[in-house]
Design a protein around this motif. Structure first.
Motif, PDB file in Angstrom:
ATOM      1  N   PHE A   1     135.942   5.184 -10.630  1.00 11.81           N
ATOM      2  CA  PHE A   1     135.644   3.635 -11.555  1.00 11.81           C
ATOM      3  C   PHE A   1     134.273   3.901 -11.912  1.00 11.81           C
ATOM      4  O   PHE A   1     133.375   4.338 -11.326  1.00 11.81           O
ATOM      5  N   THR A   2     134.262   3.647 -13.111  1.00  8.48           N
ATOM      6  CA  THR A   2     132.920   3.551 -13.969  1.00  8.48           C
ATOM      7  C   THR A   2     132.508   2.049 -14.320  1.00  8.48           C
ATOM      8  O   THR A   2     133.645   1.555 -14.869  1.00  8.48           O
ATOM      9  N   ARG A   3     131.833   1.382 -13.997  1.00 13.22           N
ATOM     10  CA  ARG A   3     131.811  -0.060 -13.958  1.00 13.22           C
ATOM     11  C   ARG A   3     130.296  -0.464 -14.438  1.00 13.22           C
ATOM     12  O   ARG A   3     129.290   0.104 -14.011  1.00 13.22           O
ATOM     13  N   LYS A   4     130.097  -1.081 -15.680  1.00 13.10           N
ATOM     14  CA  LYS A   4     128.591  -1.352 -16.035  1.00 13.10           C
ATOM     15  C   LYS A   4     128.074  -2.457 -14.958  1.00 13.10           C
ATOM     16  O   LYS A   4     128.745  -3.062 -14.272  1.00 13.10           O
ATOM     17  N   PHE A   5     126.852  -2.443 -14.913  1.00 15.93           N
ATOM     18  CA  PHE A   5     126.057  -3.251 -14.064  1.00 15.93           C
ATOM     19  C   PHE A   5     126.217  -4.805 -14.406  1.00 15.93           C
ATOM     20  O   PHE A   5     126.359  -5.603 -13.435  1.00 15.93           O
ATOM     21  N   THR A   6     126.535  -5.091 -15.627  1.00 12.98           N
ATOM     22  CA  THR A   6     126.809  -6.562 -15.823  1.00 12.98           C
ATOM     23  C   THR A   6     128.008  -6.646 -16.722  1.00 12.98           C
ATOM     24  O   THR A   6     128.624  -5.559 -17.377  1.00 12.98           O
ATOM     25  N   GLY A   7     128.638  -7.625 -16.880  1.00 16.62           N
ATOM     26  CA  GLY A   7     129.814  -7.985 -17.410  1.00 16.62           C
ATOM     27  C   GLY A   7     130.092  -9.230 -17.790  1.00 16.62           C
ATOM     28  O   GLY A   7     129.152 -10.096 -18.331  1.00 16.62           O
ATOM     29  N   GLY A   8     131.392  -9.917 -17.714  1.00 10.93           N
ATOM     30  CA  GLY A   8     131.628 -11.254 -18.078  1.00 10.93           C
ATOM     31  C   GLY A   8     131.816 -12.195 -16.924  1.00 10.93           C
ATOM     32  O   GLY A   8     131.582 -11.931 -15.760  1.00 10.93           O
ATOM     33  N   GLU A   9     132.913 -13.006 -17.011  1.00  6.09           N
ATOM     34  CA  GLU A   9     133.317 -14.021 -16.108  1.00  6.09           C
ATOM     35  C   GLU A   9     134.039 -13.203 -14.872  1.00  6.09           C
ATOM     36  O   GLU A   9     134.980 -12.506 -15.121  1.00  6.09           O
ATOM     37  N   GLY A  10     133.533 -13.519 -13.820  1.00  7.77           N
ATOM     38  CA  GLY A  10     134.146 -13.043 -12.537  1.00  7.77           C
ATOM     39  C   GLY A  10     133.556 -11.547 -12.201  1.00  7.77           C
ATOM     40  O   GLY A  10     133.873 -10.777 -11.414  1.00  7.77           O
ATOM     41  N   ASP A  11     132.559 -11.040 -12.908  1.00  5.91           N
ATOM     42  CA  ASP A  11     131.895  -9.822 -12.914  1.00  5.91           C
ATOM     43  C   ASP A  11     130.728 -10.017 -11.977  1.00  5.91           C
ATOM     44  O   ASP A  11     129.594 -10.492 -12.612  1.00  5.91           O
ATOM     45  N   VAL A  12     130.572  -9.345 -10.855  1.00  6.55           N
ATOM     46  CA  VAL A  12     129.398  -9.669 -10.230  1.00  6.55           C
ATOM     47  C   VAL A  12     128.010  -8.675 -10.587  1.00  6.55           C
ATOM     48  O   VAL A  12     128.367  -7.614 -11.283  1.00  6.55           O
ATOM     49  N   ALA A  13     127.190  -9.065 -11.149  1.00  4.64           N
ATOM     50  CA  ALA A  13     125.977  -8.459 -11.772  1.00  4.64           C
ATOM     51  C   ALA A  13     125.289  -7.733 -10.785  1.00  4.64           C
ATOM     52  O   ALA A  13     124.957  -7.906  -9.671  1.00  4.64           O
ATOM     53  N   LEU A  14     125.006  -6.434 -11.130  1.00  6.43           N
ATOM     54  CA  LEU A  14     124.360  -5.453 -10.166  1.00  6.43           C
ATOM     55  C   LEU A  14     122.903  -5.213 -10.630  1.00  6.43           C
ATOM     56  O   LEU A  14     122.607  -5.193 -11.878  1.00  6.43           O
ATOM     57  N   GLU A  15     122.086  -4.997  -9.459  1.00  2.00           N
ATOM     58  CA  GLU A  15     120.870  -4.628  -9.830  1.00  2.00           C
ATOM     59  C   GLU A  15     120.317  -3.802  -8.669  1.00  2.00           C
ATOM     60  O   GLU A  15     120.463  -3.680  -7.538  1.00  2.00           O
ATOM     61  N   ALA A  16     119.440  -2.976  -8.942  1.00  2.02           N
ATOM     62  CA  ALA A  16     118.661  -1.875  -8.220  1.00  2.02           C
ATOM     63  C   ALA A  16     117.953  -2.545  -7.129  1.00  2.02           C
ATOM     64  O   ALA A  16     117.337  -3.614  -7.358  1.00  2.02           O
TER      65      ALA A  16
END
Length: 291
Positions: free
Chosen positions: A235-250
């Motif tokens: 899976f390739t997943r952006k750090f940020t997205g839209g509704e329902g997407d958990v934002a990822l941070e280092a």
């Protein structure tokens, strides 16, 4: 959204790709650390069951904040044997169904995208009627941020599995996974990504007051390859997205769990992981280091 099928002598690569063309998974996954996680057949063990002290010996420890993985990580395969055979909490055992599936999990990131790689050997087929005719294999993972979902820190994805969810004994077929007191606005939900082999499709959704399979914008691609009896899905997943997407941070960690629907299974008849932690440049059960 572009869909491609690439056939080769070693097997078939099934891919769904969208978004940034700059996203590229590590060229050599052998250099990325792997975590061995055993998925097991869970039988009828929803959230309500694991909290019931008269049924589940770990209910008291759970109330004290101990994690399911802390107690059961090394005995997942043995638990699967008891449940898949009908010895414990499985009223309708399926003869020949695998008790557990050992999976290697790898993670990496490039500062903008998370890459998750799952690899496993497909168990022998049970010979039972196919529940999902379209998809011999499905794999999904869920993320949760900050323990906002009650018991997510302790139980991983179990807080989305309930006794009244579809395919549970006596439950309505219309009731999906859900989170009690869910709120997308307040972060009380699970981020959900799934890949389906037969449909050649990736899904980006979430679990809040109900399960929603589409609508997210973080998933860039989901690619699966079968080489003999061996599966690999990335899976390739952006750090940020839209509704329902958990934002990822280092520097942060997230509650993480995953499941495989093997042998054309659906609903609760899957193999699941306990709850683990995924870290982005942070020490965790599975750590995604920058490549």
């Amino acid at each position: 959204m572009k869909k491609t099928i690439i056939a080769g002598a070693a097997g078939a690569i099934l891919a769904l790709g969208a978004g940034s063309s700059l996203a590229a998974a590590p060229a050599d996954w052998s250099k990325v650390a792997a975590k061995d996680i055993t998925l097991f057949y869970p039988g009828v063990s929803p959230l309500e069951w694991i909290q019931k002290g008269t049924e589940h010996g770990g209910a008291r420890a759970l109330k004290k904040g101990e994690t399911c993985a802390g107690c059961h990580d090394e005995e997942a395969a043995d638990m699967g044997k008891k449940m898949v055979s009908g010895q414990k909490i499985e009223p309708t055992p399926i003869a020949g169904k695998a008790a557990s599936i050992p999976v290697k999990v790898q993670a990496a990131h490039d500062g903008s995208n998370l890459y998750l790689r799952f690899s496993w050997k497909q168990p022998a087929a049970s010979g039972a009627p196919k529940m999902d005719e379209k998809n011999p294999v499905k794999i999904a993972f869920m993320l949760e941020s900050g323990g906002k979902v009650a018991l997510a820190d302790e139980s991983g994805c179990w807080a989305s599995c309930h006794l009244d969810s579809r395919t549970m004994p006596g439950a309505a077929d219309t009731k999906t996974k859900y989170v009690k007191e869910a709120s997308l606005a307040d972060g009380r939900y699970y981020d959900l990504h799934q890949w389906r082999s037969g449909e050649n499709k990736g899904y980006d959704g979430y679990v809040a007051d109900k399960r929603v399979m589409e609508g997210g914008s973080a998933l860039v691609s989901a690619e699966g390859k079968q080489d003999g009896d061996n599966w690999t899905v990335v899976f390739t997943r952006k750090f940020t997205g839209g509704e329902g997407d958990v934002a990822l941070e280092a520097g942060k960690t997230y509650n993480f769990g995953f499941a495989i629907h093997d042998d054309n299974a659906h609903g609760r008849f899957h193999h699941v992981s306990l709850g683990y932690k995924l870290g982005i440049d942070a020490k965790a059960d599975v750590t995604a280091a920058k490549q």
